[in-house]
Design a protein around this motif. Structure first.
Motif, mmCIF file in Angstrom:
data_model
loop_
_atom_site.group_PDB
_atom_site.id
_atom_site.type_symbol
_atom_site.label_atom_id
_atom_site.label_comp_id
_atom_site.label_asym_id
_atom_site.label_seq_id
_atom_site.Cartn_x
_atom_site.Cartn_y
_atom_site.Cartn_z
ATOM 1 N N VAL A 47 0.816 -1.212 0.000
ATOM 2 C CA VAL A 47 0.000 0.000 0.000
ATOM 3 C C VAL A 47 0.852 1.265 0.000
ATOM 4 C CG1 VAL A 47 -1.680 1.293 1.364
ATOM 5 C CG2 VAL A 47 -1.937 -1.159 1.107
ATOM 6 N N THR A 48 1.939 1.264 0.746
ATOM 7 C CA THR A 48 2.716 2.496 0.929
ATOM 8 C C THR A 48 3.934 2.609 0.017
ATOM 9 O OG1 THR A 48 3.974 1.476 2.727
ATOM 10 C CG2 THR A 48 2.019 2.754 3.324
ATOM 11 N N GLN A 49 4.487 1.517 -0.437
ATOM 12 C CA GLN A 49 5.733 1.566 -1.205
ATOM 13 C C GLN A 49 5.631 2.359 -2.506
ATOM 14 O OE1 GLN A 49 8.284 0.357 0.522
ATOM 15 N NE2 GLN A 49 9.613 1.297 -0.971
ATOM 16 N N PRO A 50 4.529 2.298 -3.249
ATOM 17 C CA PRO A 50 4.463 3.118 -4.466
ATOM 18 C C PRO A 50 4.610 4.620 -4.189
ATOM 19 C CG PRO A 50 2.766 1.447 -4.534
ATOM 20 C CD PRO A 50 3.383 1.393 -3.164
ATOM 21 N N VAL A 51 4.009 5.087 -3.107
ATOM 22 C CA VAL A 51 4.128 6.503 -2.753
ATOM 23 C C VAL A 51 5.551 6.814 -2.312
ATOM 24 C CG1 VAL A 51 3.320 8.282 -1.156
ATOM 25 C CG2 VAL A 51 1.701 6.694 -2.171
ATOM 26 N N PHE A 52 6.131 5.932 -1.495
ATOM 27 C CA PHE A 52 7.515 6.142 -1.050
ATOM 28 C C PHE A 52 8.471 6.156 -2.238
ATOM 29 C CE2 PHE A 52 6.624 4.080 3.345
ATOM 30 C CZ PHE A 52 5.948 5.223 3.734
ATOM 31 N N ASN A 53 8.280 5.235 -3.186
ATOM 32 C CA ASN A 53 9.151 5.191 -4.362
ATOM 33 C C ASN A 53 9.023 6.458 -5.199
ATOM 34 O OD1 ASN A 53 10.120 2.670 -3.684
ATOM 35 N ND2 ASN A 53 8.671 1.589 -4.983
ATOM 36 N N PHE A 54 7.805 6.983 -5.318
ATOM 37 C CA PHE A 54 7.585 8.207 -6.075
ATOM 38 C C PHE A 54 8.392 9.357 -5.476
ATOM 39 C CE2 PHE A 54 5.214 12.207 -6.472
ATOM 40 C CZ PHE A 54 5.265 12.373 -7.847
ATOM 41 N N PHE A 55 8.289 9.545 -4.171
ATOM 42 C CA PHE A 55 9.012 10.646 -3.535
ATOM 43 C C PHE A 55 10.518 10.387 -3.482
ATOM 44 C CE2 PHE A 55 4.742 11.553 -1.818
ATOM 45 C CZ PHE A 55 4.640 12.859 -2.271
ATOM 46 N N ASP A 56 10.925 9.119 -3.409
ATOM 47 C CA ASP A 56 12.364 8.810 -3.437
ATOM 48 C C ASP A 56 12.979 9.126 -4.799
ATOM 49 O OD1 ASP A 56 12.711 8.073 -0.814
ATOM 50 O OD2 ASP A 56 12.355 5.934 -1.186
ATOM 51 N N ARG A 57 12.190 9.015 -5.869
ATOM 52 C CA ARG A 57 12.704 9.388 -7.190
ATOM 53 C C ARG A 57 12.874 10.891 -7.321
ATOM 54 N NH1 ARG A 57 8.556 7.206 -10.799
ATOM 55 N NH2 ARG A 57 7.696 6.155 -9.010
ATOM 56 N N ILE A 58 11.982 11.651 -6.683
ATOM 57 C CA ILE A 58 12.073 13.117 -6.747
ATOM 58 C C ILE A 58 13.189 13.618 -5.843
ATOM 59 C CG2 ILE A 58 10.846 15.263 -6.227
ATOM 60 C CD1 ILE A 58 8.257 13.783 -6.958
ATOM 61 N N ILE A 62 18.874 10.666 1.780
ATOM 62 C CA ILE A 62 20.083 11.377 2.195
ATOM 63 C C ILE A 62 20.803 10.512 3.220
ATOM 64 C CG2 ILE A 62 20.957 13.475 3.276
ATOM 65 C CD1 ILE A 62 18.313 14.808 2.305
ATOM 66 N N PHE A 63 22.024 10.104 2.907
ATOM 67 C CA PHE A 63 22.811 9.220 3.770
ATOM 68 C C PHE A 63 22.035 7.961 4.137
ATOM 69 C CE2 PHE A 63 24.564 13.490 4.772
ATOM 70 C CZ PHE A 63 25.842 13.284 4.239
ATOM 71 N N GLY A 64 21.264 7.447 3.201
ATOM 72 C CA GLY A 64 20.508 6.225 3.406
ATOM 73 C C GLY A 64 19.192 6.408 4.148
ATOM 74 N N ILE A 65 18.846 7.641 4.482
ATOM 75 C CA ILE A 65 17.598 7.905 5.194
ATOM 76 C C ILE A 65 16.602 8.515 4.222
ATOM 77 C CG2 ILE A 65 16.506 9.198 7.050
ATOM 78 C CD1 ILE A 65 19.190 9.101 8.511
ATOM 79 N N SER A 66 15.490 7.834 4.032
ATOM 80 C CA SER A 66 14.459 8.300 3.117
ATOM 81 C C SER A 66 13.534 9.276 3.831
ATOM 82 C CB SER A 66 13.656 7.119 2.594
ATOM 83 O OG SER A 66 12.580 7.576 1.823
ATOM 84 N N LEU A 67 13.297 10.404 3.201
ATOM 85 C CA LEU A 67 12.372 11.388 3.740
ATOM 86 C C LEU A 67 11.008 11.311 3.058
ATOM 87 C CD1 LEU A 67 14.775 14.438 4.041
ATOM 88 C CD2 LEU A 67 14.015 12.897 5.843
#
Length: 87
Positions: A47-58, A62-67
């Motif tokens: 449920v959440t990974q598609p949204v996380f992947n979208f923002f991770d592409r943009i 940073i230093f392995g920490i996803s915002l």
């Protein structure tokens, strides 16, 4: 028809609030190594990974920490504000 239009913003905002809770739970469970293999972890990731992947592409991690959860919260809050302003 008037009841549908008046209830739609409430339903949309409630669904967005539910998704914010899923993001919180998914972000917290991502810190636990074995949870991604459980049924709960797989369901939340689906449920959440598609949204996380979208923002991770943009904005890459940073230093392995996803915002991405933070950005998802900001966008959801803006959507909720927009829905409230429109209706």
């Amino acid at each position: 028809m008037a009841n549908l239009v008046s209830g739609l913003p409430v339903v949309l905002i409630d669904l967005l609030e539910l998704y914010k809770w899923l993001i919180i739970i998914g972000a917290l469970l991502s810190w636990l190594p074995g949870v991604a293999n459980s049924a709960l972890g797989r369901g939340l990731l689906r449920v959440t990974q598609p949204v996380f992947n979208f923002f991770d592409r943009i904005i890459p991690p940073i230093f392995g920490i996803s915002l991405s959860p933070v950005w998802a919260f900001i966008v959801i809050d803006l959507l909720e504000y927009g829905i409230g302003a429109i209706f």
